[in-house]
Write a protein that holds these residues in place. Structure first.
Motif, PDB file in Angstrom:
ATOM      1  N   THR A 114       0.807  -1.217   0.000  1.00 54.11           N
ATOM      2  CA  THR A 114       0.000   0.000   0.000  1.00 54.11           C
ATOM      3  C   THR A 114       0.843   1.271   0.000  1.00 54.11           C
ATOM      4  O   THR A 114       0.294   2.363   0.099  1.00 54.11           O
ATOM      5  CB  THR A 114      -0.924   0.016   1.234  1.00 54.11           C
ATOM      6  N   ARG A 170      -8.291  -3.625   2.214  1.00 51.20           N
ATOM      7  CA  ARG A 170      -8.239  -2.211   1.845  1.00 51.20           C
ATOM      8  C   ARG A 170      -8.295  -2.036   0.330  1.00 51.20           C
ATOM      9  O   ARG A 170      -8.985  -1.146  -0.191  1.00 51.20           O
ATOM     10  CB  ARG A 170      -6.955  -1.591   2.416  1.00 51.20           C
ATOM     11  N   MET A 232     -13.117   0.583   6.487  1.00 51.23           N
ATOM     12  CA  MET A 232     -11.954   0.816   5.622  1.00 51.23           C
ATOM     13  C   MET A 232     -12.292   1.672   4.414  1.00 51.23           C
ATOM     14  O   MET A 232     -11.384   2.174   3.740  1.00 51.23           O
ATOM     15  CB  MET A 232     -11.366  -0.518   5.166  1.00 51.23           C
ATOM     16  N   GLU A 236      -8.083   4.751   6.739  1.00 52.06           N
ATOM     17  CA  GLU A 236      -6.982   3.948   6.228  1.00 52.06           C
ATOM     18  C   GLU A 236      -6.891   2.645   7.000  1.00 52.06           C
ATOM     19  O   GLU A 236      -7.325   2.542   8.148  1.00 52.06           O
ATOM     20  CB  GLU A 236      -5.667   4.731   6.343  1.00 52.06           C
ATOM     21  N   ALA A 237      -6.287   1.641   6.373  1.00 55.18           N
ATOM     22  CA  ALA A 237      -6.279   0.289   6.935  1.00 55.18           C
ATOM     23  C   ALA A 237      -5.604   0.235   8.293  1.00 55.18           C
ATOM     24  O   ALA A 237      -6.101  -0.423   9.212  1.00 55.18           O
ATOM     25  CB  ALA A 237      -5.589  -0.670   5.964  1.00 55.18           C
TER      26      ALA A 237
END
Length: 286
Positions: A114, A170, A232, A236-237
């Motif tokens: 990510t 995510r 999510m 943010e994750a």
């Protein structure tokens, strides 16, 4: 809204773990793993059907979404399988403590998936997480009781798989709706775990005998994953995962009160230290 849903997911996680621990003595981990997905499917089917009829879902699947769902289902099978074995072998408070390491692993792998960077604040949180984990390592777990050591190893393996899950979650909610993502992931995971479960002679007997707690756990599984995926889409994750770790404290408390597990106070202290580290991680990304 995202924060509320993340806390709801954390509460559902604790409830699911309590039920898993309660049935762990009467059902094989392979069967329990499959059942955790299989008994959630009826709830997903009802919710998805209603959403489609009411016009909230169009059931569109892109190739990227399908690929992410397959990856997530594979890692979810590994995560749940290791988790069920850890719960069957060790105390829920000890196992849950090591499952809390998934955010630490997420910090390591997220830059490659990510593109998240590790800051000095992240490093501070990581140090506290590791310190709390060391406090969780009871002396007899490493020297005299292979029983507990095996639970630790399975919990660590589950943490690695759960960290991958969070990354794929995510990415998946960015290509489809949380409901379709959750239903698809759960359906594939149940199919992947079915061959391992049916090879046991008492497969159907175990499901029939424990159908009520397994159905209850299926409801918690559905609530946990759906609320997490929706959260999510707002946050943010790493923030969602950090909030999910508040289930640590309630899991330790339930292990002490419900299952009469020993050394609850020392494990509660370790869980608090881990949780402070996770809060620092969250604060550093707000």
């Amino acid at each position: 809204m995202g924060l509320i849903l993340a806390f709801l997911s954390a509460l559902s996680t604790t409830a699911k773990d309590v039920v898993s621990k309660a049935v762990s003595k009467s059902i094989h981990p392979d069967i329990s793993t499959c059942a955790s997905f299989f008994f959630a499917l009826p709830f997903y089917a009802v919710i998805t059907t209603l959403a489609y009829v009411l016009g909230y879902e169009d059931l569109v699947f892109s190739p990227q979404f399908v690929f992410l769902v397959i990856l997530r289902s594979i890692t979810d099978v590994c995560a749940e399988g290791c988790k069920m074995r850890a719960l069957a072998l060790g105390d829920i408070s000890l196992v849950t403590g090591f499952l809390s390491l998934s955010p630490l692993i997420l910090i390591v792998i997220s830059p490659f998936i990510t593109a998240d960077a590790v800051t000095p604040v992240d490093a501070t949180g990581i140090i506290l997480i590791v310190l709390g984990s060391l406090l969780l390592l009871q002396k007899n777990a490493l020297t005299g009781e292979i029983f507990q050591l095996r639970a630790i190893l399975y919990a660590l393996a589950a943490s690695c798989a759960f960290a991958l899950n969070h990354c794929f979650d995510r990415l998946a909610v960015s290509t489809s709706s949380p409901l379709i993502a959750g239903f698809s992931m759960t359906l594939l995971a149940s199919l992947f775990t079915l061959p391992l479960a049916v090879r046991h002679r008492h497969f159907m007997q175990a499901l029939t005998k424990n159908r009520r707690p397994l159905l209850l756990r299926g409801a918690f599984e559905t609530a946990q994953l759906l609320s997490k995926l929706v959260a999510m889409s707002f946050l943010e994750a790493h923030i969602v995962v950090g909030i999910l770790r508040c289930s640590l404290l309630s899991s330790v408390a339930s292990g002490r009160l419900i299952f009469k597990e020993p050394k609850g106070n020392s494990r509660l202290l370790a869980s608090v230290v881990i949780y402070i580290g996770l809060l620092i991680l969250i604060w550093g990304h707000l």
